[in-house]
Every structure is written in structure tokens, then in C-alpha cells.
Design an enzyme around this catalytic site. Structure first.
Site, PDB file in Angstrom:
ATOM      1  N   TYR A 133      -3.402  -2.134 -10.500  1.00 36.40           N
ATOM      2  CA  TYR A 133      -3.284  -1.999  -8.962  1.00 36.40           C
ATOM      3  C   TYR A 133      -2.379  -3.169  -8.471  1.00 36.40           C
ATOM      4  O   TYR A 133      -1.734  -2.825  -7.502  1.00 36.40           O
ATOM      5  CB  TYR A 133      -4.814  -2.179  -8.416  1.00 36.40           C
ATOM      6  CG  TYR A 133      -4.840  -2.207  -6.897  1.00 36.40           C
ATOM      7  CD1 TYR A 133      -4.784  -1.028  -6.057  1.00 36.40           C
ATOM      8  CD2 TYR A 133      -5.082  -3.390  -6.269  1.00 36.40           C
ATOM      9  CE1 TYR A 133      -4.889  -1.088  -4.707  1.00 36.40           C
ATOM     10  CE2 TYR A 133      -5.239  -3.307  -4.827  1.00 36.40           C
ATOM     11  CZ  TYR A 133      -4.813  -2.032  -4.094  1.00 36.40           C
ATOM     12  OH  TYR A 133      -4.586  -2.548  -2.685  1.00 36.40           O
ATOM     13  N   LYS A 169       0.437   3.386  -2.954  1.00 38.75           N
ATOM     14  CA  LYS A 169      -0.629   4.365  -3.044  1.00 38.75           C
ATOM     15  C   LYS A 169      -0.259   5.737  -2.792  1.00 38.75           C
ATOM     16  O   LYS A 169      -1.175   6.833  -3.283  1.00 38.75           O
ATOM     17  CB  LYS A 169      -1.801   4.067  -1.927  1.00 38.75           C
ATOM     18  CG  LYS A 169      -2.438   2.486  -2.377  1.00 38.75           C
ATOM     19  CD  LYS A 169      -3.286   2.089  -1.194  1.00 38.75           C
ATOM     20  CE  LYS A 169      -3.783   0.552  -1.533  1.00 38.75           C
ATOM     21  NZ  LYS A 169      -4.561  -0.083  -0.492  1.00 38.75           N
ATOM     22  N   SER A 216       0.858  -1.138   0.176  1.00 41.44           N
ATOM     23  CA  SER A 216       0.115   0.031   0.107  1.00 41.44           C
ATOM     24  C   SER A 216       0.782   1.163   0.107  1.00 41.44           C
ATOM     25  O   SER A 216       0.341   2.281  -0.242  1.00 41.44           O
ATOM     26  CB  SER A 216      -1.019  -0.071   1.219  1.00 41.44           C
ATOM     27  OG  SER A 216      -2.193  -0.659   0.879  1.00 41.44           O
ATOM     28  N   TYR A 252      -4.053   2.517   7.991  1.00 40.37           N
ATOM     29  CA  TYR A 252      -5.052   1.942   8.183  1.00 40.37           C
ATOM     30  C   TYR A 252      -6.029   2.630   9.325  1.00 40.37           C
ATOM     31  O   TYR A 252      -5.873   3.816   9.618  1.00 40.37           O
ATOM     32  CB  TYR A 252      -4.618   0.697   8.815  1.00 40.37           C
ATOM     33  CG  TYR A 252      -3.855  -0.083   7.664  1.00 40.37           C
ATOM     34  CD1 TYR A 252      -4.335  -0.309   6.518  1.00 40.37           C
ATOM     35  CD2 TYR A 252      -2.473  -0.476   8.095  1.00 40.37           C
ATOM     36  CE1 TYR A 252      -3.332  -0.901   5.375  1.00 40.37           C
ATOM     37  CE2 TYR A 252      -1.872  -0.919   7.025  1.00 40.37           C
ATOM     38  CZ  TYR A 252      -2.137  -0.878   5.587  1.00 40.37           C
ATOM     39  OH  TYR A 252      -1.314  -1.767   5.017  1.00 40.37           O
ATOM     40  N   VAL A 289       1.084  -3.829   3.947  1.00 38.23           N
ATOM     41  CA  VAL A 289       1.237  -5.065   4.547  1.00 38.23           C
ATOM     42  C   VAL A 289       2.414  -5.705   4.379  1.00 38.23           C
ATOM     43  O   VAL A 289       2.517  -7.086   4.983  1.00 38.23           O
ATOM     44  CB  VAL A 289      -0.026  -5.982   4.220  1.00 38.23           C
ATOM     45  CG1 VAL A 289      -1.502  -5.494   4.769  1.00 38.23           C
ATOM     46  CG2 VAL A 289      -0.062  -6.114   2.745  1.00 38.23           C
TER      47      VAL A 289
END
Ligand code: GLU
Length: 303
Positions: free
Chosen positions: A188, A66, A63, A239, A257
Site C-alpha cells: 500500500y 487507489k 490516493s 474525500y 494528498v
């Protein structure tokens, strides 16, 4: 300040008493990593870099990608994206479907999976190939031309990413995904499967602490855009532990992660830490502990 001494100490303390936690195993391939590796790198705005532990080992950025897709989209598209994605902490798991239905297909923020799928969709529309654009950007900003996708991890995500597929079709049903779902998912999964080291990441993220200025001195984003991106990182980047993170670390951060965390000290430096064992909220246990120590010992905080 003896930054090298500080991070050497933090690595030694980590190795003496490694924090508990479990390696992510829902993406086949991530669970095979030695869980007790730990690295840290600090890229100063003044040009020096410091690193300690397993700072040059590549890991799956997941992530953390992102942040970079959002930065590229903001650079190419200005504020257009914010009609399709909100900027509020979600308070729900990063891959939750429930909130997306309640909120009529507008993801809470660009760092949960639904939001990131919308960002990737937009970048795909603008560039025609979001993943190659992202990889080129990361190679340039980290000055490491060998950065690439770990194809085994990308394939594993494609084979098992049913929840992301559900999110993508759900977004399409609300007309909030423009490109074909398989194409968006492929982009993605590939961006998440990029492998980088702490040293690469800290260097590549430098524009976040330099008011938007890239590694070559040219602007990646305006100072105003970076201020806003860092605000979204602080409130939504870790998160549903963003509040605790702000309390303990006090910096804009994005975790993944794969066990990495990218942290920004605006005006001073960018930090990358990596330890594969994750705590309950999905953030690296060793990474959170290290950032809490480093910020306490340096006084680095935006507060
Ligand atoms: N590729 C992962 C997923 O979509 C990213 C998760 C993460 O790092 O937060 O499930």
C-alpha cells in the site's frame, strides 16, 4: 474548441492569484515540495494531448493509485471484491477508524484507506506482487517505462503510517485482510509513493473515459465495469467533499494528498491537475479551482 488556449489561461490565472492551502506534511518528504507549482494535462479520446504549467513534473500520486488498484482488481476478480468493501460515501476522514468498528470491518468504499487496504490485499492475493503489477500497468497505459516508486516517500510512510497500520490490524481482526499486515502495508505504501506527472496520469487514466479500452485498444475493463467505477469515483473519490465536488465540477474524480486530481469526462477525455496546496478536505485547492473553471468553460460534465 481551443483546449490549449483554455488551459493556458487557467494556468495564467492560477499563477496570478494562487489559491490558499497547506501542503500535506504528515508524510515526511511531501512538505519539501515547492507549493506553488501547478500543472494540467488533458488526454483526449481522439488521441491529442494538451498540457500547460508544470505538467511534466513528477509528484506523489498517493490516493490516486487507489483508482488503478481498484481497476486492476475489478479486471482480475470481477464483482468478488464488493463482498468485502461497500460503495457508499463515508462522510468521515479518509483515515478514520471509528466507522470501521461501527460497520464490523467492512470499509465504506474502496477509496478511503481501509477500503484501499482491502483492495490491495485482494490484488496481492491474485497477483502475488500487487505493487509490481500496478507499476507495470501504469507504465504500459501511460507509455512511460520510467514510472517508479519514490523510495524516500515509501520509506517515510512505512516509518510514520501508524494509523494505516491500525486500520490494517483492525481489518485483520474482522477477517477482512487475508495477507500478513506488514506485507499489505508495504504494498500500500509503495503504491501511494509512485511518482507520476499530470501528462502520465491523464494518459494512464484514458481507459476510464474510453469505456474501458486501454491505450493499445485492448480492454482493461468492460464498458459496464468502467461505468460503475466512474460512479464510485463521483460519489467517493474526493474525500468527504464529494458532494461539493459533484456540484462544482460534475465529473468522476480522484484526488490524493500529493496535490493531484484525476478527472474523467466519459466519452471525451481524461484530465490530470496538480497543485500541492490542499484545502480543508484534503483536495488540491488549485486543482479544484482549475477543474471548476475548465468544466464551466467547456461544458464538460456528466450532468
Ligand atoms: N498514503 C496516504 C495515506 O495513506 C494516502 C492519502 C491520500 O492521498 O488520501 O495516508
Amino acid at each position: 474548441m481551443n483546449i490549449q488556449g483554455l488551459i493556458d489561461d487557467i494556468v495564467a490565472e492560477n499563477n496570478m492569484a494562487p489559491p490558499a492551502g497547506a501542503v500535506a506534511d504528515y508524510i515526511p518528504g511531501l512538505e519539501t515540495i515547492d507549493p506553488d507549482q501547478f500543472g494540467i494535462a488533458v488526454a483526449m479520446n481522439s488521441g491529442e494531448t494538451y498540457s500547460a504549467g508544470h505538467s511534466s513534473i513528477n509528484f506523489s500520486i498517493q490516493s490516486i493509485s487507489k483508482v488503478f488498484t481498484l481497476a486492476l482488481t475489478m479486471a482480475l476478480d470481477g464483482d468478488g471484491l464488493w463482498r468485502r468493501v461497500s460503495r457508499e460515501p463515508s462522510g468521515t476522514p479518509f483515515n478514520s477508524l471509528v466507522q470501521l468498528e461501527q460497520e464490523h470491518g467492512i470499509p465504506r468504499n474502496p477509496f478511503i484507506n481501509s477500503g484501499a487496504l482491502v483492495v490491495t490485499d485482494r490484488l496481492l492475493t491474485i497477483t502475488g506482487d500487487s505493487q509490481t503489477s500496478l507499476q507495470a500497468f501504469l507504465r504500459q497505459q501511460s507509455a512511460n517505462p520510467s514510472i517508479q516508486v519514490n523510495e524516500a516517500i515509501a520509506a517515510a510512510e512505512r516509518a510514520t503510517g501508524h494509523r494505516n497500520a491500525s486500520l490494517a490490524y483492525f481489518l485483520t481482526s474482522y477477517n477482512n485482510l487475508v495477507n500478513p499486515v506488514p506485507q499489505v502495508l508495504n504494498a500500500y505504501f509503495r503504491q501511494c509513493a509512485i511518482a507520476m506527472s499530470c501528462e502520465d496520469l491523464a494518459t494512464a487514466g484514458g481507459f476510464l473515459s474510453r469505456g474501458g479500452q486501454g491505450v493499445d485498444g485492448l480492454p482493461v475493463l468492460t464498458a459496464d465495469q468502467v461505468r460503475r467505477l466512474n460512479a464510485v469515483l463521483l460519489t467517493c473519490g474526493t474525500y468527504d467533499a464529494a458532494g461539493d465536488f459533484a456540484y462544482r465540477v460534475g465529473l468522476p474524480c480522484k484526488s490524493g494528498v500529493g496535490g493531484g486530481i484525476l478527472a474523467v469526462v466519459p466519452g471525451t477525455c481524461t484530465i490530470a491537475v496538480w497543485g500541492p496546496r490542499l484545502g480543508r478536505s484534503g483536495n488540491s485547492s488549485a486543482g479544484v479551482a482549475a477543474l471548476a473553471k475548465l468544466t464551466a468553460r467547456t461544458g464538460w460534465s456528466i450532468f
